[in-house]
Design a protein around this motif. Structure first.
Motif, PDB file in Angstrom:
ATOM      1  N   GLU A 375     -11.943 -19.337 -13.773  1.00 11.78           N
ATOM      2  CA  GLU A 375     -12.663 -20.625 -13.843  1.00 11.78           C
ATOM      3  C   GLU A 375     -12.640 -21.256 -15.228  1.00 11.78           C
ATOM      4  OE1 GLU A 375     -16.388 -20.874 -11.597  1.00 11.78           O
ATOM      5  OE2 GLU A 375     -15.650 -19.239 -10.350  1.00 11.78           O
ATOM      6  N   CYS A 376     -11.805 -20.719 -16.105  1.00 15.11           N
ATOM      7  CA  CYS A 376     -11.532 -21.460 -17.336  1.00 15.11           C
ATOM      8  C   CYS A 376     -10.630 -22.639 -16.940  1.00 15.11           C
ATOM      9  CB  CYS A 376     -10.805 -20.566 -18.357  1.00 15.11           C
ATOM     10  SG  CYS A 376      -9.132 -20.082 -17.852  1.00 15.11           S
ATOM     11  N   VAL A 377     -10.318 -23.510 -17.893  1.00 12.24           N
ATOM     12  CA  VAL A 377      -9.312 -24.549 -17.654  1.00 12.24           C
ATOM     13  C   VAL A 377      -8.036 -24.064 -18.323  1.00 12.24           C
ATOM     14  CG1 VAL A 377      -8.624 -26.901 -18.276  1.00 12.24           C
ATOM     15  CG2 VAL A 377     -10.938 -26.457 -17.417  1.00 12.24           C
ATOM     16  N   LEU A 378      -7.000 -23.896 -17.506  1.00 10.24           N
ATOM     17  CA  LEU A 378      -5.718 -23.400 -18.026  1.00 10.24           C
ATOM     18  C   LEU A 378      -4.662 -24.383 -17.524  1.00 10.24           C
ATOM     19  CD1 LEU A 378      -4.527 -19.677 -17.741  1.00 10.24           C
ATOM     20  CD2 LEU A 378      -3.035 -21.636 -17.984  1.00 10.24           C
ATOM     21  N   GLY A 402     -16.689 -23.207 -18.058  1.00 16.10           N
ATOM     22  CA  GLY A 402     -17.992 -23.872 -18.051  1.00 16.10           C
ATOM     23  C   GLY A 402     -18.291 -24.711 -19.287  1.00 16.10           C
ATOM     24  N   LYS A 403     -17.305 -24.942 -20.126  1.00 18.95           N
ATOM     25  CA  LYS A 403     -17.571 -25.665 -21.381  1.00 18.95           C
ATOM     26  C   LYS A 403     -16.852 -27.018 -21.427  1.00 18.95           C
ATOM     27  CE  LYS A 403     -19.653 -22.282 -23.881  1.00 18.95           C
ATOM     28  NZ  LYS A 403     -20.950 -21.963 -23.325  1.00 18.95           N
ATOM     29  N   GLY A 406     -14.248 -29.353 -24.389  1.00 12.86           N
ATOM     30  CA  GLY A 406     -14.570 -29.404 -25.811  1.00 12.86           C
ATOM     31  C   GLY A 406     -13.786 -28.437 -26.682  1.00 12.86           C
ATOM     32  N   ALA A 407     -13.380 -27.309 -26.145  1.00 12.90           N
ATOM     33  CA  ALA A 407     -12.735 -26.294 -26.987  1.00 12.90           C
ATOM     34  C   ALA A 407     -11.356 -26.755 -27.461  1.00 12.90           C
ATOM     35  CB  ALA A 407     -12.616 -24.971 -26.235  1.00 12.90           C
ATOM     36  N   ALA A 408     -10.591 -27.396 -26.567  1.00 13.77           N
ATOM     37  CA  ALA A 408      -9.267 -27.963 -26.900  1.00 13.77           C
ATOM     38  C   ALA A 408      -8.401 -26.955 -27.659  1.00 13.77           C
ATOM     39  CB  ALA A 408      -9.422 -29.258 -27.693  1.00 13.77           C
ATOM     40  N   ARG A 409      -8.157 -25.811 -27.020  1.00 12.01           N
ATOM     41  CA  ARG A 409      -7.400 -24.731 -27.671  1.00 12.01           C
ATOM     42  C   ARG A 409      -6.035 -24.547 -27.000  1.00 12.01           C
ATOM     43  NH1 ARG A 409     -10.869 -21.672 -30.791  1.00 12.01           N
ATOM     44  NH2 ARG A 409      -9.593 -19.777 -30.763  1.00 12.01           N
ATOM     45  N   SER A 410      -5.191 -23.819 -27.722  1.00  6.05           N
ATOM     46  CA  SER A 410      -3.882 -23.460 -27.179  1.00  6.05           C
ATOM     47  C   SER A 410      -3.856 -21.955 -26.957  1.00  6.05           C
ATOM     48  CB  SER A 410      -2.782 -23.807 -28.177  1.00  6.05           C
ATOM     49  OG  SER A 410      -2.805 -25.186 -28.425  1.00  6.05           O
ATOM     50  N   GLY A 411      -3.462 -21.557 -25.744  1.00  2.76           N
ATOM     51  CA  GLY A 411      -3.349 -20.132 -25.435  1.00  2.76           C
ATOM     52  C   GLY A 411      -1.889 -19.734 -25.472  1.00  2.76           C
TER      53      GLY A 411
END
Ligand code: GAL
Length: 657
Positions: A375-378, A402-403, A406-411
């Motif tokens: 349920e993260c955004v990937l 659930g955030k 806003g995090a706007a990260r790269s995996g």
């Protein structure tokens, strides 16, 4: 006896014969009768000298038929058949209906080969007797054979003789007897009927009572195909040994387009060459029947090798050792599908039309503490191959569960093989502590004022307040925001991560380290404060070409194009490259046909051939998102992308878009 052809061989011969034929026609030489038997087929011409509506252009159908007839006249054929609803009918005006029928038949009859007719429902508006008489039929169900197609029997069914979509007992008895005879004679049977039998082949409308007919097909292995019309959207399904083919309706083909097919009887297979909107397919007959797509069908369901719609959204492709790999977001049903419940799905293909499910390449974690917790955004995963390390490297846009966004990260994740499993390494905000190439003193000085931005929030769409602040400086220490993204590997092996940064206002193009696992700290900012998303890049003739969208979430907006002499720029805007309209949702270039870019694919083995890949998002039922792939047409300083319902890689051979 004809030897059994290797897979693909008939298709090659089929295409080769087309070239030979064109050469013969051009030279005016006579045709050697070396060819396989073939017929032309068209469905739902539905001509009417009256206004249309709801996607149906009754009047324009005559022009579309004319184009089809011209094409078919230039082909060696044994017969042509129309699958019913040759006219729409004008219920309150019998004379006009009769005139429509005469007009459409006068075009159809320009064909010099034998012509056959199927009776539909609309055409009955001409009156059954008058219709049969004008079609030259004694009865609406009958069988025929053609001299050059020894071993084949063609059966025409009347889908209406006991009511709309219902077949009478006497017709069923006749059909049984016909199939019995064909079975005994060792013939193969192709059935034609206005109505399809299966929902899988005709989603919207079909025979009301198909059971008895399906039972007869089941009992007679000689029956190999059921070819129908009526459902203008067309379709295809395989049931036991029978290929159920529903042709797209000519009345709903795009203006100036057409929709018909030439079907070649190639021994152990049928080769459908579609024209206009109609797709192309190879249908293998016999004990192990199968179907191979020979064209792209934009906006439709794209079944994988298990018949399941491909689940690889926001995707990208990788080509390795003769195989294309497609990676994308695996979505689930409903709105829930807008977050990651499963992970990144991989598929493989050698021809780009037919895709094999390779399973989940990167799985989200059941551990709620993981960055990539279920349920993260990937989003927008892309995979590149590192020739130095021999590893496959995946980058994706990551938001914590659930955030929001806003995090706007790269995996980043890594694997030893193209289909994974990929091991998740870490996530980051790129380029922490690095200034972009050529950063000005003013940009750097903004570091002093970032304190003033405390507590301020910015929307991800165009926002007049964003340019008043330096998001770049705000994120200098912790790393730059990275949302929609793509990867690009240049000819020298250097890889780049291109992403929407600075609250989506500005694109960053950031070099990766030699192992592709981190950012090298060298990057440029492109299209400052112009809010670009969905970046996709390719390289052609030493120049870099980009396509992006605006920032309106799942809702479509107009695409944008750009070109640069170097990946570092300067990037020059080219405007909206799109042309044409998607007839399924009637959205044109102003909304990118309802889609959003995700990747620019270089087609292997073809010079200057690139495909623009778009997603048609369905945020209310995410799993049902569709795909639109279109060829790029380069012209002078720019490129265009023109809508096509159906097309194949042969489009790159033609000069015009
Ligand atoms: C789009 C973006 C998608 C997804 C979506 C969420 O603009 O391109 O990848 O992030 O917004 O609303």
């Amino acid at each position: 006896m004809r030897r059994r052809a290797k897979p693909g061989e008939h298709v090659k011969q089929f295409l080769h014969r087309g070239v030979l034929l064109a050469a013969l026609l051009a030279s005016g030489a006579g045709l050697a009768e070396e060819r396989l038997p073939a017929f032309g087929v068209v469905a739902d011409i539905q001509y009417g000298d009256k206004a249309g509506g709801d996607g149906r252009d009754y009047r324009g159908s005559l022009g579309r038929l004319e184009r089809g007839v011209e094409t078919l006249r230039a082909q060696p054929l044994d017969f042509v058949i129309q699958l019913g609803d040759v006219i729409d009918g004008q219920p309150t005006n019998a004379a006009a209906t009769a005139q429509d029928l005469d007009a459409v038949l006068s075009v159809f009859n320009r064909l010099s080969v034998p012509k056959y007719h199927v009776v539909g429902n609309h055409c009955l508006n001409a009156g059954t007797n008058a219709l049969l008489q004008k079609l030259g039929l004694e009865r609406a169900y009958y069988a025929f054979a053609v001299p050059r197609a020894a071993g084949w029997r063609f059966v025409v069914l009347d889908g209406n003789d006991a009511g709309y979509g219902v077949v009478s007992e006497p017709q069923l008895a006749w059909f049984r007897q016909t199939l019995d005879q064909a079975q005994q004679a060792g013939e193969k049977v192709i059935c034609f009927c206005h109505f399809a039998l299966l929902q899988a082949a005709a989603e919207h409308d079909r025979m009301a009572q198909p059971e008895a007919l399906l039972k007869l097909l089941d009992e007679h292995p000689c029956a190999v195909a059921w070819i129908a019309g009526h459902d203008h959207a067309g379709g295809y399904a395989l049931r036991r040994q029978v290929h159920h083919l529903t042709l797209r309706g000519l009345v709903e083909a795009p203006t100036n387009g057409t929709a018909f097919a030439r079907i070649e009887l190639a021994g152990d297979r049928l080769l459908e060459r579609g024209y206009g909107s109609e797709p192309s397919r190879e249908m293998v007959l016999g004990a192990e029947p199968s179907m191979r797509r020979l064209s792209f069908e934009n906006g439709r369901v794209w079944p994988d090798n298990h018949g399941v719609h491909i689940n690889a959204h926001g995707g990208g492709l990788l080509f390795r050792d003769g195989v294309y790999y497609w990676y994308g977001e695996h979505k689930v049903e409903g709105k829930a599908g807008n977050v990651a419940h499963v992970g990144v799905h991989a598929y493989s293909s050698r021809d780009l039309y037919n895709w094999k499910d390779e399973g989940i390449a990167l799985r989200v974690s059941d551990d709620p503490a993981s960055d990539i917790a279920k349920e993260c955004v990937l989003e927008r995963p892309k995979v590149i191959y590192n020739a130095k390390t021999g590893k496959y490297v995946m980058w994706f846009h990551l938001e914590y569960k659930g955030k929001g966004y806003g995090a706007a990260r790269s995996g980043v994740a890594v694997a030893d093989g193209p289909t994974g499993p990929f091991a998740y390494l870490r996530s980051e905000r790129p380029d922490a502590g690095a200034w972009p190439v050529g950063a000005s003193d003013e940009q750097k000085a903004a570091l002093q004022t970032v304190g003033e931005m405390k507590g301020l929030t910015f929307s991800g769409g165009p926002n007049p307040d964003t340019p008043k602040h330096s998001i770049l400086a705000r994120d200098f220490a912790g790393g730059q925001m990275a949302r929609d993204m793509t990867l690009f590997v240049d000819d020298d092996g250097q890889a780049y991560h291109i992403f929407s940064s600075e609250e989506n206002s500005t694109l960053h193009i950031s070099q990766l380290t030699d192992d592709y696992l981190s950012h090298a700290g060298k990057y440029v900012r492109v299209f400052e404060h112009q809010w670009n998303e969905a970046p996709a890049i390719c390289k052609r003739q030493g120049r870099y070409w980009m396509i992006t969208s605006g920032c309106t979430g799942w809702a479509p907006n107009a695409a944008r194009a750009a070109v640069a002499p170097s990946i570092w720029g300067p990037w020059k805007e080219l405007g909206n490259p799109c042309l044409g309209v998607n007839p399924m949702n009637r959205l044109g270039a102003e909304k990118t046909y309802g889609g959003q870019s995700t990747y620019l694919l270089p087609v292997q083995g073809r010079k200057d051939a690139f495909i623009a890949m778009f997603d048609l998002w369905r945020p209310d039922n995410a799993i049902d998102g569709r795909y639109v792939w279109l060829p790029l047409h380069f012209e002078g300083e720019g490129f265009t992308v023109t809508w096509r319902d159906t097309w194949d890689l042969g489009a790159f051979d033609a000069a015009a878009p």
